[in-house]
Every structure is written in structure tokens, then in C-alpha cells.
Scaffold this motif. Structure first.
Motif, PDB file in Angstrom:
ATOM      1  N   PHE A 249       0.820  -1.214   0.000  1.00 30.17           N
ATOM      2  CA  PHE A 249       0.000   0.000   0.000  1.00 30.17           C
ATOM      3  C   PHE A 249       0.857   1.270   0.000  1.00 30.17           C
ATOM      4  O   PHE A 249       0.411   2.320  -0.448  1.00 30.17           O
ATOM      5  CB  PHE A 249      -0.911   0.021   1.227  1.00 30.17           C
ATOM      6  N   CYS A 250       2.046   1.172   0.525  1.00 32.88           N
ATOM      7  CA  CYS A 250       2.906   2.346   0.699  1.00 32.88           C
ATOM      8  C   CYS A 250       4.148   2.255  -0.189  1.00 32.88           C
ATOM      9  O   CYS A 250       4.238   1.376  -1.051  1.00 32.88           O
ATOM     10  CB  CYS A 250       3.329   2.454   2.178  1.00 32.88           C
ATOM     11  N   LYS A 251       5.089   3.167   0.059  1.00 36.28           N
ATOM     12  CA  LYS A 251       6.344   3.180  -0.684  1.00 36.28           C
ATOM     13  C   LYS A 251       7.484   3.124   0.329  1.00 36.28           C
ATOM     14  O   LYS A 251       7.730   4.093   1.060  1.00 36.28           O
ATOM     15  CB  LYS A 251       6.451   4.438  -1.541  1.00 36.28           C
ATOM     16  N   SER A 252       8.147   1.993   0.346  1.00 34.99           N
ATOM     17  CA  SER A 252       9.181   1.785   1.356  1.00 34.99           C
ATOM     18  C   SER A 252      10.347   2.760   1.231  1.00 34.99           C
ATOM     19  O   SER A 252      11.040   3.042   2.222  1.00 34.99           O
ATOM     20  CB  SER A 252       9.712   0.351   1.282  1.00 34.99           C
ATOM     21  N   ASN A 253      10.555   3.304   0.046  1.00 32.47           N
ATOM     22  CA  ASN A 253      11.654   4.238  -0.162  1.00 32.47           C
ATOM     23  C   ASN A 253      11.246   5.688   0.046  1.00 32.47           C
ATOM     24  O   ASN A 253      12.035   6.608  -0.201  1.00 32.47           O
ATOM     25  CB  ASN A 253      12.245   4.074  -1.562  1.00 32.47           C
ATOM     26  N   ASN A 254      10.025   5.937   0.498  1.00 30.64           N
ATOM     27  CA  ASN A 254       9.542   7.286   0.732  1.00 30.64           C
ATOM     28  C   ASN A 254       8.712   7.300   2.012  1.00 30.64           C
ATOM     29  O   ASN A 254       7.521   6.996   2.009  1.00 30.64           O
ATOM     30  CB  ASN A 254       8.711   7.772  -0.457  1.00 30.64           C
ATOM     31  N   THR A 255       9.344   7.681   3.090  1.00 28.41           N
ATOM     32  CA  THR A 255       8.676   7.648   4.393  1.00 28.41           C
ATOM     33  C   THR A 255       7.633   8.755   4.548  1.00 28.41           C
ATOM     34  O   THR A 255       6.824   8.714   5.473  1.00 28.41           O
ATOM     35  CB  THR A 255       9.715   7.777   5.517  1.00 28.41           C
ATOM     36  N   ARG A 256       7.655   9.741   3.674  1.00 26.60           N
ATOM     37  CA  ARG A 256       6.697  10.843   3.763  1.00 26.60           C
ATOM     38  C   ARG A 256       5.451  10.613   2.893  1.00 26.60           C
ATOM     39  O   ARG A 256       4.517  11.418   2.934  1.00 26.60           O
ATOM     40  CB  ARG A 256       7.367  12.145   3.335  1.00 26.60           C
ATOM     41  N   TYR A 257       5.473   9.558   2.172  1.00 26.70           N
ATOM     42  CA  TYR A 257       4.339   9.278   1.266  1.00 26.70           C
ATOM     43  C   TYR A 257       3.095   8.915   2.073  1.00 26.70           C
ATOM     44  O   TYR A 257       3.151   8.132   3.031  1.00 26.70           O
ATOM     45  CB  TYR A 257       4.700   8.133   0.313  1.00 26.70           C
ATOM     46  N   ALA A 275      -1.029  -7.410  12.582  1.00 30.80           N
ATOM     47  CA  ALA A 275      -0.116  -6.778  13.540  1.00 30.80           C
ATOM     48  C   ALA A 275       1.350  -7.084  13.239  1.00 30.80           C
ATOM     49  O   ALA A 275       2.239  -6.359  13.692  1.00 30.80           O
ATOM     50  CB  ALA A 275      -0.458  -7.235  14.956  1.00 30.80           C
ATOM     51  N   LYS A 276       1.615  -8.102  12.472  1.00 34.22           N
ATOM     52  CA  LYS A 276       2.990  -8.469  12.115  1.00 34.22           C
ATOM     53  C   LYS A 276       3.524  -7.621  10.958  1.00 34.22           C
ATOM     54  O   LYS A 276       4.698  -7.746  10.593  1.00 34.22           O
ATOM     55  CB  LYS A 276       3.046  -9.939  11.727  1.00 34.22           C
ATOM     56  N   HIS A 277       2.683  -6.762  10.406  1.00 32.05           N
ATOM     57  CA  HIS A 277       3.087  -5.983   9.231  1.00 32.05           C
ATOM     58  C   HIS A 277       2.746  -4.516   9.437  1.00 32.05           C
ATOM     59  O   HIS A 277       2.129  -3.877   8.580  1.00 32.05           O
ATOM     60  CB  HIS A 277       2.391  -6.528   7.986  1.00 32.05           C
ATOM     61  N   VAL A 278       3.184  -3.973  10.546  1.00 33.15           N
ATOM     62  CA  VAL A 278       2.833  -2.608  10.913  1.00 33.15           C
ATOM     63  C   VAL A 278       3.331  -1.598   9.888  1.00 33.15           C
ATOM     64  O   VAL A 278       2.624  -0.643   9.523  1.00 33.15           O
ATOM     65  CB  VAL A 278       3.400  -2.271  12.312  1.00 33.15           C
ATOM     66  N   ASN A 279       4.542  -1.783   9.391  1.00 34.05           N
ATOM     67  CA  ASN A 279       5.116  -0.822   8.446  1.00 34.05           C
ATOM     68  C   ASN A 279       4.351  -0.788   7.112  1.00 34.05           C
ATOM     69  O   ASN A 279       4.467   0.180   6.359  1.00 34.05           O
ATOM     70  CB  ASN A 279       6.578  -1.152   8.182  1.00 34.05           C
ATOM     71  N   ALA A 280       3.586  -1.817   6.835  1.00 34.54           N
ATOM     72  CA  ALA A 280       2.841  -1.860   5.580  1.00 34.54           C
ATOM     73  C   ALA A 280       1.688  -0.863   5.552  1.00 34.54           C
ATOM     74  O   ALA A 280       1.149  -0.559   4.478  1.00 34.54           O
ATOM     75  CB  ALA A 280       2.315  -3.268   5.350  1.00 34.54           C
ATOM     76  N   PHE A 281       1.327  -0.317   6.732  1.00 37.05           N
ATOM     77  CA  PHE A 281       0.180   0.586   6.814  1.00 37.05           C
ATOM     78  C   PHE A 281       0.590   2.003   7.220  1.00 37.05           C
ATOM     79  O   PHE A 281      -0.266   2.836   7.527  1.00 37.05           O
ATOM     80  CB  PHE A 281      -0.828   0.049   7.832  1.00 37.05           C
ATOM     81  N   SER A 282       1.854   2.282   7.200  1.00 33.41           N
ATOM     82  CA  SER A 282       2.342   3.574   7.708  1.00 33.41           C
ATOM     83  C   SER A 282       1.854   4.763   6.884  1.00 33.41           C
ATOM     84  O   SER A 282       1.791   5.893   7.401  1.00 33.41           O
ATOM     85  CB  SER A 282       3.873   3.575   7.749  1.00 33.41           C
ATOM     86  N   CYS A 283       1.517   4.545   5.652  1.00 29.56           N
ATOM     87  CA  CYS A 283       1.057   5.648   4.789  1.00 29.56           C
ATOM     88  C   CYS A 283      -0.453   5.815   4.791  1.00 29.56           C
ATOM     89  O   CYS A 283      -0.973   6.717   4.116  1.00 29.56           O
ATOM     90  CB  CYS A 283       1.556   5.426   3.366  1.00 29.56           C
ATOM     91  N   LEU A 284      -1.157   4.955   5.512  1.00 26.81           N
ATOM     92  CA  LEU A 284      -2.624   4.987   5.496  1.00 26.81           C
ATOM     93  C   LEU A 284      -3.159   5.860   6.614  1.00 26.81           C
ATOM     94  O   LEU A 284      -2.593   5.930   7.709  1.00 26.81           O
ATOM     95  CB  LEU A 284      -3.185   3.570   5.640  1.00 26.81           C
ATOM     96  N   ARG A 285      -4.275   6.523   6.364  1.00 29.90           N
ATOM     97  CA  ARG A 285      -4.902   7.344   7.393  1.00 29.90           C
ATOM     98  C   ARG A 285      -5.685   6.490   8.379  1.00 29.90           C
ATOM     99  O   ARG A 285      -5.921   6.896   9.519  1.00 29.90           O
ATOM    100  CB  ARG A 285      -5.843   8.368   6.743  1.00 29.90           C
ATOM    101  N   MET A 286      -6.122   5.280   7.918  1.00 35.68           N
ATOM    102  CA  MET A 286      -6.863   4.362   8.790  1.00 35.68           C
ATOM    103  C   MET A 286      -6.315   2.954   8.597  1.00 35.68           C
ATOM    104  O   MET A 286      -5.964   2.567   7.473  1.00 35.68           O
ATOM    105  CB  MET A 286      -8.367   4.383   8.461  1.00 35.68           C
ATOM    106  N   LEU A 287      -6.247   2.192   9.670  1.00 33.02           N
ATOM    107  CA  LEU A 287      -5.787   0.819   9.584  1.00 33.02           C
ATOM    108  C   LEU A 287      -6.818  -0.054   8.887  1.00 33.02           C
ATOM    109  O   LEU A 287      -8.024   0.187   9.017  1.00 33.02           O
ATOM    110  CB  LEU A 287      -5.502   0.254  10.969  1.00 33.02           C
TER     111      LEU A 287
END
Length: 293
Positions: A249-257, A275-287
Motif C-alpha cells: 500500500f505504501c512506498k518503502s523508499n519514501n517515508t513521507r508518502y 499486527a505483524k506488518h505494521v510498516n505496511a500501513f504507515s502511509c494509510l490514514r486508517m488501519l
């Protein structure tokens, strides 16, 4: 002598008054005869032959009735041609650019009027969609094939539908997705048999208007790749998804995305523990909705 002459004159005069004139008698007879034959302007012999009954299967059927039945049968045997819109609009309901062919047990896409913009063919027995079904119907904006038995969609079936915005193939038997038209805003393929290998890597990448994507209740092992930025709703519930990556869902090379348009992701009913993939949702406004423990 004078008396005898008067008597003789009276005797001759009286018979001439009482009988009808010969012309009147002839006209009366002609009138009655004409009434008998005037129905078909036939000769007396033809009329007598026509009035005879024909015995057929133990039932008396007149010649006129027999000819009428034969004429009706001949008309019913004429198959409808694909050049006319009449057969489809008798079978379905055609109204102001919309064609409603719902729950009538058709097994193929019927010929459509060329001005058709909306086709609703839900809950039928359609098994296959051919490229020729929509080859001449470029005005379509919405198609709904929900609740059929579709197993195959021929390559290019939707390629010419450049105005198509909404397509529903929900509740069918598909194992792979067709090539989708570029202007889609809504695509629904819930409740099919689609596996991840049945979705090409760039299936959604160029769909820059796609906002609603429904792929729930299938057999996907992973989240489809290259989801467009335009997505607002993504349903992936009740599949076989076991893993996701930081780039799903996000871009691992862009932490501000940040995915600003995404409002909802459903992943419940999958074997993955989110819960094992927290970083995969870092760009989302809602989990995403799903299992976290």
C-alpha cells in the motif's frame, strides 16, 4: 254487348296489378344470390368448395380457419434477425438508453440497441462473454452481470468500451480477470474463484479513475500489485491472503508518502495477522479491517 266488354277489361286489368313486376322479381333473386357469394367474391362453385369442412385430427376445421392457422405458423417460424432491436426489447425492458434483462434465464448476452448506455443482466445463466457482444456498442457506461455463471471472458471483450465507468462481475465463476477498460471508476468481482495468478501485475496500474475495487470472497493469496492512487475503497475480505509487504500500500523508499484518498480497506477473513506488518500501513490514514492478534 257493352256489359261483356267491361267485364273482359276488368278481368284483364286485375292480374296486372297484383303480381310484382318482372324487374322487381329478378332484382330480389339477384340480391339473395349476391348475399351468398359476396363474402369472397367467388363463383357459386368456389363458394361451395370453400364452405366444406376439412376433418383434421377428429375436429372439423373450415378451409378459412386452416389457412389462417398456416399463416400464423409461418409467421412464428421466422427467426428474429440481429439487425432489429425488437426481439431484445420484447425479452427485456428497454427504457431511455437502459436495458433491463434480469432474471429471465438468458444464456448469452442479447443483441443490444446501439444507443445502450446501461445494461443490467443480473441473475441469469450467462456462461461466457464474447468480444463480439459489445463490439458495436461503444456508448455503454455501466454493465452489471452479477449472479450469472460466467466462467470465461474473451480477450478484448471490454477493450472498445472507452466510456464504461462501472462493471460488476460479482457472484460468477471467474478464475481470472479480463483486461479492463481505462475509465472504470467501480469494479466489482466479489464472490468468484479468482486466484492471484489470475490477475496480471499491471491489471489496475493504468486505471487512474478507479475508486472502488471489490475482490472479496475469492481465492487470492496476496494483495494485487500496483494499485492506483485513485482508490478510495478496497475490499479483500475472505480470501487466502497470508502476507503483505511494505510496498503493498505504501512506498518503502519514501517515508513521507501518504495515501490521501484511501478511506477503507477490508481484510477480515484472511489467514494473515495484520499486527505483524505494521510498516505496511504507515502511509494509510486508517488501519485496515482485519485480524491483528
Amino acid at each position: 254487348m257493352e256489359t261483356l266488354q267491361a267485364t273482359f277489361f276488368l278481368f284483364v286489368f286485375v292480374p296486372l296489378v297484383n303480381p310484382a313486376p318482372p324487374l322487381q322479381q329478378e332484382s330480389l333473386q339477384f340480391y339473395e344470390y349476391d348475399a351468398d357469394v359476396s363474402m369472397g367474391s367467388l363463383t357459386q362453385q368456389d363458394y361451395e368448395m370453400q364452405s366444406k369442412d376439412i376433418r383434421k385430427d377428429g375436429t372439423n376445421v373450415s378451409l378459412d380457419t386452416s389457412l389462417m392457422l398456416q399463416s400464423d405458423d409461418a409467421q412464428l417460424d421466422v427467426p428474429p434477425t440481429k439487425d432489429t432491436n425488437l426481439p431484445t426489447c420484447l425479452l427485456c425492458v428497454c427504457l431511455s438508453g437502459s436495458v433491463y434483462c434480469e432474471e429471465i434465464d438468458i444464456e448469452a448476452v442479447p443483441p443490444l440497441p446501439k444507443e445502450t448506455a446501461y445494461l443490467y443482466a443480473r441473475f441469469n445463466k450467462i456462461k461466457r462473454i464474447a468480444a463480439s457482444d459489445f463490439a458495436d456498442i461503444t456508448t455503454l457506461r455501466r454493465i452489471d452481470f452479477s449472479g450469472n455463471r460466467i466462467e470465461e471472458i474473451e480477450d478484448g471483450a471490454f477493450s472498445k468500451l472507452l466510456l464504461l465507468e462501472e462493471l460488476s462481475l460479482a457472484e460468477n465463476r471467474l478464475v481470472k480477470l479480463p483486461v479492463l477498460p481505462p475509465k472504470l471508476t467501480t469494479f466489482n468481482a466479489n464472490q468468484n474463484r479468482i486466484k492471484s495468478r489470475g490477475i496480471k501485475a499491471n491489471a489496475f496500474k493504468k486505471l487512474t479513475n478507479l475508486a472502488y475495487l471489490y475482490l472479496g470472497h475469492n481465492a487470492l493469496e496476496s494483495v494485487p500489485l500496483n494499485l492506483p492512487e485513485s482508490l478510495r475503497i478496497l475490499h479483500l475480505q475472505y480470501n487466502n491472503i497470508t502476507t503483505i509487504t511494505d510496498d503493498t500500500f505504501c512506498k518503502s523508499n519514501n517515508t513521507r508518502y501518504i495515501r490521501t484518498r484511501m478511506d477503507e480497506i477490508r481484510m477480515e477473513g484472511n489467514p494473515i495477522v495484520l499486527a505483524k506488518h505494521v510498516n505496511a500501513f504507515s502511509c494509510l490514514r486508517m488501519l485496515p479491517v482485519g485480524t491483528y492478534y
